[in-house]
Design a protein around this motif. Structure first.
Motif, PDB file in Angstrom:
ATOM      1  N   SER A 174     -16.144  59.191  37.290  1.00  0.00           N
ATOM      2  CA  SER A 174     -16.380  60.430  38.023  1.00  0.00           C
ATOM      3  C   SER A 174     -16.887  61.522  37.080  1.00  0.00           C
ATOM      4  O   SER A 174     -16.827  61.401  35.856  1.00  0.00           O
ATOM      5  N   ASN A 175     -17.349  62.604  37.675  1.00  0.00           N
ATOM      6  CA  ASN A 175     -17.801  63.752  36.898  1.00  0.00           C
ATOM      7  C   ASN A 175     -16.721  64.808  36.726  1.00  0.00           C
ATOM      8  O   ASN A 175     -17.016  65.954  36.366  1.00  0.00           O
ATOM      9  N   ASP A 176     -15.474  64.429  36.994  1.00  0.00           N
ATOM     10  CA  ASP A 176     -14.365  65.375  36.880  1.00  0.00           C
ATOM     11  C   ASP A 176     -14.271  65.910  35.447  1.00  0.00           C
ATOM     12  O   ASP A 176     -14.296  65.149  34.482  1.00  0.00           O
ATOM     13  N   GLU A 177     -14.138  67.223  35.314  1.00  0.00           N
ATOM     14  CA  GLU A 177     -14.100  67.844  33.991  1.00  0.00           C
ATOM     15  C   GLU A 177     -12.896  67.383  33.174  1.00  0.00           C
ATOM     16  O   GLU A 177     -12.975  67.259  31.951  1.00  0.00           O
ATOM     17  N   GLN A 178     -11.769  67.120  33.858  1.00  0.00           N
ATOM     18  CA  GLN A 178     -10.587  66.644  33.141  1.00  0.00           C
ATOM     19  C   GLN A 178     -10.797  65.234  32.588  1.00  0.00           C
ATOM     20  O   GLN A 178     -10.366  64.927  31.477  1.00  0.00           O
ATOM     21  N   LEU A 218     -13.038  65.645  29.597  1.00  0.00           N
ATOM     22  CA  LEU A 218     -12.343  66.277  28.477  1.00  0.00           C
ATOM     23  C   LEU A 218     -11.557  65.273  27.654  1.00  0.00           C
ATOM     24  O   LEU A 218     -11.529  65.350  26.423  1.00  0.00           O
ATOM     25  N   ARG A 219     -10.909  64.300  28.326  1.00  0.00           N
ATOM     26  CA  ARG A 219     -10.047  63.329  27.636  1.00  0.00           C
ATOM     27  C   ARG A 219     -10.704  61.951  27.517  1.00  0.00           C
ATOM     28  O   ARG A 219     -10.062  61.003  27.085  1.00  0.00           O
ATOM     29  N   ASN A 220     -11.971  61.831  27.893  1.00  0.00           N
ATOM     30  CA  ASN A 220     -12.687  60.545  27.848  1.00  0.00           C
ATOM     31  C   ASN A 220     -12.003  59.474  28.687  1.00  0.00           C
ATOM     32  O   ASN A 220     -12.042  58.285  28.346  1.00  0.00           O
ATOM     33  N   GLY A 221     -11.369  59.885  29.767  1.00  0.00           N
ATOM     34  CA  GLY A 221     -10.678  58.953  30.641  1.00  0.00           C
ATOM     35  C   GLY A 221      -9.393  59.564  31.153  1.00  0.00           C
ATOM     36  O   GLY A 221      -9.185  60.781  31.064  1.00  0.00           O
ATOM     37  N   LEU A 222      -8.518  58.741  31.682  1.00  0.00           N
ATOM     38  CA  LEU A 222      -7.201  59.221  32.116  1.00  0.00           C
ATOM     39  C   LEU A 222      -6.302  59.395  30.898  1.00  0.00           C
ATOM     40  O   LEU A 222      -6.171  58.491  30.065  1.00  0.00           O
ATOM     41  N   ASP A 223      -5.695  60.554  30.806  1.00  0.00           N
ATOM     42  CA  ASP A 223      -4.725  60.863  29.749  1.00  0.00           C
ATOM     43  C   ASP A 223      -3.868  62.012  30.265  1.00  0.00           C
ATOM     44  O   ASP A 223      -3.799  63.076  29.665  1.00  0.00           O
ATOM     45  N   HIS A 224      -3.198  61.753  31.426  1.00  0.00           N
ATOM     46  CA  HIS A 224      -2.609  62.838  32.198  1.00  0.00           C
ATOM     47  C   HIS A 224      -1.250  62.451  32.795  1.00  0.00           C
ATOM     48  O   HIS A 224      -1.048  61.296  33.192  1.00  0.00           O
ATOM     49  N   ASP A 245       1.571  63.045  44.375  1.00  0.00           N
ATOM     50  CA  ASP A 245       0.741  64.021  45.078  1.00  0.00           C
ATOM     51  C   ASP A 245       0.172  65.080  44.135  1.00  0.00           C
ATOM     52  O   ASP A 245      -0.742  65.815  44.510  1.00  0.00           O
ATOM     53  N   TYR A 246       0.749  65.167  42.928  1.00  0.00           N
ATOM     54  CA  TYR A 246       0.324  66.184  41.971  1.00  0.00           C
ATOM     55  C   TYR A 246       0.142  65.551  40.593  1.00  0.00           C
ATOM     56  O   TYR A 246       0.829  64.583  40.237  1.00  0.00           O
ATOM     57  N   TYR A 247      -0.765  66.130  39.815  1.00  0.00           N
ATOM     58  CA  TYR A 247      -0.906  65.768  38.411  1.00  0.00           C
ATOM     59  C   TYR A 247      -0.972  67.044  37.582  1.00  0.00           C
ATOM     60  O   TYR A 247      -1.043  68.151  38.128  1.00  0.00           O
ATOM     61  N   LEU A 248      -0.915  66.908  36.271  1.00  0.00           N
ATOM     62  CA  LEU A 248      -0.978  68.063  35.385  1.00  0.00           C
ATOM     63  C   LEU A 248      -2.288  68.053  34.610  1.00  0.00           C
ATOM     64  O   LEU A 248      -2.485  67.187  33.752  1.00  0.00           O
ATOM     65  N   PRO A 249      -3.199  68.961  34.901  1.00  0.00           N
ATOM     66  CA  PRO A 249      -4.384  69.107  34.048  1.00  0.00           C
ATOM     67  C   PRO A 249      -3.949  69.510  32.633  1.00  0.00           C
ATOM     68  O   PRO A 249      -2.890  70.120  32.442  1.00  0.00           O
ATOM     69  N   THR A 299      -9.605  64.832  44.458  1.00  0.00           N
ATOM     70  CA  THR A 299      -9.946  64.773  43.034  1.00  0.00           C
ATOM     71  C   THR A 299     -10.006  63.315  42.597  1.00  0.00           C
ATOM     72  O   THR A 299      -9.582  62.411  43.325  1.00  0.00           O
ATOM     73  N   ALA A 300     -10.492  63.103  41.377  1.00  0.00           N
ATOM     74  CA  ALA A 300     -10.533  61.761  40.796  1.00  0.00           C
ATOM     75  C   ALA A 300      -9.132  61.206  40.563  1.00  0.00           C
ATOM     76  O   ALA A 300      -8.964  59.999  40.354  1.00  0.00           O
ATOM     77  N   PHE A 301      -8.120  62.081  40.629  1.00  0.00           N
ATOM     78  CA  PHE A 301      -6.746  61.686  40.314  1.00  0.00           C
ATOM     79  C   PHE A 301      -5.959  61.239  41.539  1.00  0.00           C
ATOM     80  O   PHE A 301      -4.755  61.022  41.451  1.00  0.00           O
TER      81      PHE A 301
END
Length: 328
Positions: free
Chosen positions: A229-233, A236-242, A192-196, A213-215
């Motif tokens: 997606s246009n999500d800033e996160q 920032l990381r050029n993909g998922l890195d979270h 339910d949560y992720y860490l930006p 969100t995209a997450f």
């Protein structure tokens, strides 16, 4: 059930070997004693994970493919661990931060012993990491086990014990693709949560809800939808890195294609997802491109600062991380 191994090289005056586990249904798993690395997972002859072209390639440069990465996987801000009145300094090998344990456990040659019975084929791998190697305190003994059963489940277990107060947060760093391009796969995850994260890749603002969100993978969706997606996160990381914080519901995550399904279960509190953002068909892994695979790094999430209490290991305490990968 069958096991066997072949020697393919030498490093640091030790033999490099490829160990094969096979169940009664023909599923085959290949493990390297270099880095306690998961090299291949073959289902009906089709590889379910990203692999280099040959076992010899794994020790040529560090690509983390399938490796048992430690002592700490991920980053430590400024390489600092504060405990009590003391601050311990780790090497800075990622700009201003420490990453992936320095010359980590995935870059060392482990001892191994294959075995099998009527229920499982397994290999046990052990490594001694001496006090102050990579500036980590404590003589650390590690024991990794890969165990394949007849339900086409591969069980991974990593145990460790230190003789001094230390920090420890390892992962298995396999990239899964189910024989396809990971961006095209569907993912469902009980988080339910992720860490930006900030520009250095470390969390900087605590947990954020995945809702809207995209997450948000609470309901299965195509991984590519998040990547596009246009999500800033994401940008920032050029993909998922979270890091994603698991909510305790089972299983942790399910990855699926039209042909195959992977179900992941773990005792870890979080999964760090990384979509192979940096690969670009060059160098040793020239057979791998961006978004070809995805990791589910089962670990404690990286800390924002130097309070690493969640990953502190007391002298004599046993660490145990389990991950099960069920393939269909």
């Amino acid at each position: 059930m069958k096991t066997n191994f072949v020697k393919y090289g030498r490093k640091d005056d030790q033999d490099l070997c490829e160990i094969t586990l096979q169940n009664d249904h023909g599923m085959t798993v290949k493990v390297l004693n270099y880095g306690a690395t998961l090299e291949k997972v073959l289902l009906n002859g089709e590889n379910m994970i990203l692999s280099l072209k040959s076992p010899e390639d794994y020790s040529k440069e560090r690509n983390f493919l399938g490796g048992t990465v430690g002592r700490i996987a991920g980053r430590v801000r400024h390489g600092q661990w504060k405990h009590g009145l003391e601050t311990h300094q780790l090497p800075l090998n990622d700009g201003e931060n420490h990453i992936h344990g320095g010359i980590g456990t995935d870059m060392q040659v482990w001892s191994f012993r294959p075995s099998c019975d009527e229920k499982v084929a397994r290999v046990d791998l052990t490594l001694f990491d001496p006090d102050m190697h990579n500036d980590y305190p404590g003589n650390l003994k590690l024991h990794a086990r890969y165990e394949l059963d007849n339900d086409n489940t591969l069980h991974y277990c990593l145990e460790a014990v230190s003789d001094k107060l230390t920090i420890f947060n390892p992962v298995n760093h396999t990239y899964f693709n189910l024989g396809e391009h990971a961006a095209d796969l569907n993912l469902q995850m009980n988080a339910d949560y992720y860490l930006p994260v900030d520009a250095s890749g470390l969390p900087d603002c605590g947990m954020v809800e995945v809702a809207n969100t995209a997450f948000d993978f609470r309901t299965a969706k195509r991984i590519g939808a998040a990547l596009e997606s246009n999500d800033e996160q994401i940008k920032l990381r050029n993909g998922l890195d979270h890091p994603f914080i698991l909510n305790g519901n089972k299983p942790a995550t399910v990855l699926s294609s039209a042909e195959h399904k992977l179900t992941v279960s773990t005792n870890a509190p979080a999964l760090v997802l990384y979509t192979a953002n940096h690969f670009n068909h060059t160098g040793i892994p020239d057979n791998i491109g961006q978004y070809d695979g995805i990791t589910f790094e089962a670990q404690c999430p990286p800390a924002e600062g130097n309070d690493l209490g969640q990953i502190t290991l007391l002298a004599g305490d046993k660490f145990k991380r389990t991950v099960d990968w069920k393939f269909e």
